[in-house]
Design an enzyme around this catalytic site. Structure first.
Site, PDB file in Angstrom:
ATOM      1  N   LYS A   3       0.768  -1.205   0.097  1.00 16.10           N
ATOM      2  CA  LYS A   3       0.037  -0.043   0.080  1.00 16.10           C
ATOM      3  C   LYS A   3       0.886   1.265   0.137  1.00 16.10           C
ATOM      4  CE  LYS A   3      -2.165  -1.045   3.797  1.00 16.10           C
ATOM      5  NZ  LYS A   3      -1.564  -2.397   4.258  1.00 16.10           N
ATOM      6  N   ARG A  48      11.369  -0.041  12.316  1.00 14.01           N
ATOM      7  CA  ARG A  48       9.926  -0.438  12.745  1.00 14.01           C
ATOM      8  C   ARG A  48       9.851  -1.559  13.623  1.00 14.01           C
ATOM      9  NH1 ARG A  48       5.584   0.548   8.246  1.00 14.01           N
ATOM     10  NH2 ARG A  48       4.223  -0.669   9.670  1.00 14.01           N
ATOM     11  N   ARG A  52      -0.316  -9.089  13.200  1.00 11.73           N
ATOM     12  CA  ARG A  52      -0.965  -7.834  12.475  1.00 11.73           C
ATOM     13  C   ARG A  52      -1.807  -8.638  11.155  1.00 11.73           C
ATOM     14  NH1 ARG A  52       4.475  -5.395  10.790  1.00 11.73           N
ATOM     15  NH2 ARG A  52       3.214  -3.912   9.458  1.00 11.73           N
ATOM     16  N   ARG A  88      -9.744   0.574   8.276  1.00 11.63           N
ATOM     17  CA  ARG A  88      -9.308  -0.906   8.806  1.00 11.63           C
ATOM     18  C   ARG A  88     -10.459  -1.457   9.560  1.00 11.63           C
ATOM     19  NH1 ARG A  88      -3.480   0.334   8.290  1.00 11.63           N
ATOM     20  NH2 ARG A  88      -2.341  -1.615   8.398  1.00 11.63           N
ATOM     21  N   ARG A 104      11.723  -5.797   5.398  1.00 12.97           N
ATOM     22  CA  ARG A 104      11.911  -4.427   5.753  1.00 12.97           C
ATOM     23  C   ARG A 104      12.327  -4.254   7.184  1.00 12.97           C
ATOM     24  NH1 ARG A 104       6.221  -1.004   5.021  1.00 12.97           N
ATOM     25  NH2 ARG A 104       5.724  -2.304   6.836  1.00 12.97           N
TER      26      ARG A 104
HETATM   27  P1  B4P Z   1       3.988  -2.033   2.251  1.00  8.82           P
HETATM   28  O1  B4P Z   1       2.953  -3.143   2.220  1.00  8.82           O
HETATM   29  O2  B4P Z   1       3.933  -0.895   1.171  1.00  8.82           O
HETATM   30  O3  B4P Z   1       3.669  -1.604   3.953  1.00  8.82           O
HETATM   31  P2  B4P Z   1       2.622  -0.559   4.490  1.00  8.82           P
HETATM   32  O4  B4P Z   1       2.015   0.103   3.575  1.00  8.82           O
HETATM   33  O5  B4P Z   1       3.695   0.139   5.156  1.00  8.82           O
HETATM   34  O6  B4P Z   1       1.599  -1.596   5.212  1.00  8.82           O
HETATM   35  P3  B4P Z   1       1.626  -1.945   6.834  1.00  8.82           P
HETATM   36  O7  B4P Z   1       0.041  -2.492   6.966  1.00  8.82           O
HETATM   37  O8  B4P Z   1       2.629  -2.506   7.441  1.00  8.82           O
HETATM   38  O9  B4P Z   1       1.512  -0.505   7.693  1.00  8.82           O
HETATM   39  P4  B4P Z   1       0.927   0.535   8.137  1.00  8.82           P
HETATM   40  O10 B4P Z   1       1.684   1.756   8.402  1.00  8.82           O
HETATM   41  O11 B4P Z   1      -0.543   1.122   7.308  1.00  8.82           O
HETATM   42  O12 B4P Z   1       5.392  -2.583   1.944  1.00  8.82           O
HETATM   43  C1  B4P Z   1       5.976  -3.644   2.860  1.00  8.82           C
HETATM   44  C2  B4P Z   1       7.235  -4.052   2.255  1.00  8.82           C
HETATM   45  O13 B4P Z   1       7.159  -4.578   1.294  1.00  8.82           O
HETATM   46  C3  B4P Z   1       8.368  -2.766   2.066  1.00  8.82           C
HETATM   47  O14 B4P Z   1       9.555  -3.229   2.568  1.00  8.82           O
HETATM   48  C4  B4P Z   1       8.263  -3.032   0.440  1.00  8.82           C
HETATM   49  O15 B4P Z   1       9.285  -2.238   0.041  1.00  8.82           O
HETATM   50  C5  B4P Z   1       7.960  -4.279   0.135  1.00  8.82           C
HETATM   51  N1  B4P Z   1       7.280  -4.397  -1.075  1.00  8.82           N
HETATM   52  C6  B4P Z   1       6.217  -3.690  -1.531  1.00  8.82           C
HETATM   53  N2  B4P Z   1       5.965  -4.106  -2.658  1.00  8.82           N
HETATM   54  C7  B4P Z   1       6.735  -5.120  -3.248  1.00  8.82           C
HETATM   55  C8  B4P Z   1       6.794  -6.092  -4.200  1.00  8.82           C
HETATM   56  N3  B4P Z   1       5.837  -5.935  -5.037  1.00  8.82           N
HETATM   57  N4  B4P Z   1       7.675  -6.992  -4.126  1.00  8.82           N
HETATM   58  C9  B4P Z   1       8.471  -7.258  -3.221  1.00  8.82           C
HETATM   59  N5  B4P Z   1       8.538  -6.348  -1.947  1.00  8.82           N
HETATM   60  C10 B4P Z   1       7.785  -5.536  -1.865  1.00  8.82           C
HETATM   61  O16 B4P Z   1       0.242   0.216   9.571  1.00  8.82           O
HETATM   62  C11 B4P Z   1       1.116  -0.032  10.595  1.00  8.82           C
HETATM   63  C12 B4P Z   1       0.409  -0.206  12.026  1.00  8.82           C
HETATM   64  O17 B4P Z   1      -0.457   1.066  12.376  1.00  8.82           O
HETATM   65  C13 B4P Z   1      -0.826  -1.213  12.093  1.00  8.82           C
HETATM   66  O18 B4P Z   1      -0.424  -2.435  12.369  1.00  8.82           O
HETATM   67  C14 B4P Z   1      -1.689  -0.627  13.313  1.00  8.82           C
HETATM   68  O19 B4P Z   1      -1.220  -0.743  14.540  1.00  8.82           O
HETATM   69  C15 B4P Z   1      -1.682   0.994  12.952  1.00  8.82           C
HETATM   70  N6  B4P Z   1      -2.735   1.225  11.941  1.00  8.82           N
HETATM   71  C16 B4P Z   1      -2.472   2.057  10.918  1.00  8.82           C
HETATM   72  N7  B4P Z   1      -3.803   2.628  10.352  1.00  8.82           N
HETATM   73  C17 B4P Z   1      -4.551   2.278  11.386  1.00  8.82           C
HETATM   74  C18 B4P Z   1      -6.128   2.243  11.449  1.00  8.82           C
HETATM   75  N8  B4P Z   1      -6.630   2.851  10.323  1.00  8.82           N
HETATM   76  N9  B4P Z   1      -6.857   2.018  12.398  1.00  8.82           N
HETATM   77  C19 B4P Z   1      -6.170   1.201  13.357  1.00  8.82           C
HETATM   78  N10 B4P Z   1      -4.813   0.898  13.281  1.00  8.82           N
HETATM   79  C20 B4P Z   1      -4.122   1.420  12.380  1.00  8.82           C
END
Ligand code: B4P
Length: 191
Positions: free
Chosen positions: A16, A136, A148, A91, A130
């Site tokens: 994402k 993180r 998660r 979410r 990552r």
């Molecule tokens: P991404 O998938 O881009 O990671 P993300 O957006 O950060 O998702 P995440 O769900 O972890 O984080 P968020 O901050 O929303 O990439 C992951 C990895 O994969 C990277 O290293 C990337 O380089 C790699 N990658 C991507 N595409 C690839 C491909 N095609 N091939 C190979 N590798 C690839 O949430 C974090 C925390 O915040 C949650 O757990 C929760 O506690 C809280 N939170 C956030 N929003 C919330 C909400 N609305 N409600 C409640 N809690 C919330």
């Protein structure tokens, strides 16, 4: 011109945050990531950040009212945006209903939910990968990463039905190179 609002959806590690960067550039949309907003609060050591830090490190969701409040602030201040990419929000069903409500008051709505579909073992591999460089805490241990993913399956994945019922769900294959996936997302938006 009416605004374009997109929910970029998927489990943790689905891409994402990665894909949002390309889409905001290509379509001129404002990026709203609740994960980034929460990490900024933690960095600034605010009371909200302290509350969120514990839950996030354990792989749990933070309370709905916290994230809804953060989104409301941005929706009412970024009024010049051509539209928004919602990354990691909503979410839960309560968050999705609150979002519909807030956008409705602004005379706007969600147009599309793009749902990145990725297999669990690939998610674990990406997130632990990552974790070796991101610092993180929630990317460091396999146990937290799997927690998660479980939270996602239990509380977040059901939102696909919520948007499907509105005719807005577009499942997108999230396996492959980053560029291939960007191409699939753009094709769905352009259609
Ligand atoms: P991404 O998938 O881009 O990671 P993300 O957006 O950060 O998702 P995440 O769900 O972890 O984080 P968020 O901050 O929303 O990439 C992951 C990895 O994969 C990277 O290293 C990337 O380089 C790699 N990658 C991507 N595409 C690839 C491909 N095609 N091939 C190979 N590798 C690839 O949430 C974090 C925390 O915040 C949650 O757990 C929760 O506690 C809280 N939170 C956030 N929003 C919330 C909400 N609305 N409600 C409640 N809690 C919330």
């Amino acid at each position: 011109m009416s605004k374009m609002n997109i929910v970029l959806f998927g489990p943790p590690g689905a891409g994402k945050g990665t894909q949002s960067k390309f889409l905001i550039e290509r379509y001129g949309l404002a990026h709203l990531s609740t994960g980034d907003l929460l990490r900024a609060e933690i960095q600034a050591e605010t009371p909200l950040g302290k509350q969120a830090q514990e839950l996030m490190s354990a792989g749990e969701l933070v309370p709905d009212e916290v994230v809804v409040g953060m989104i409301r602030n941005r929706l009412t201040t970024d009024t010049d945006a051509k539209g928004f990419i919602f990354d990691g929000f909503p979410r839960t069903k309560a968050q999705a209903e609150a979002l519909d409500n807030m956008l409705g008051k602004l005379g706007s709505a969600i147009n599309l939910m793009l749902s990145l579909e990725v297999e669990e073992e690939e998610l674990v591999k990406r997130l632990l990968g990552r974790g070796t460089t991101s610092g993180r805490p929630d990317d460091q241990s396999e146990q937290v990463v799997r927690r998660r993913i479980k939270e996602y399956e239990a509380k977040t994945a059901p939102l696909k039905d919520y948007y499907a019922a509105q005719g807005k769900l577009r499942p997108i294959k999230g396996m492959g190179t980053i560029a291939e996936i960007t191409g699939r997302l753009a094709a769905a938006i352009d259609a």
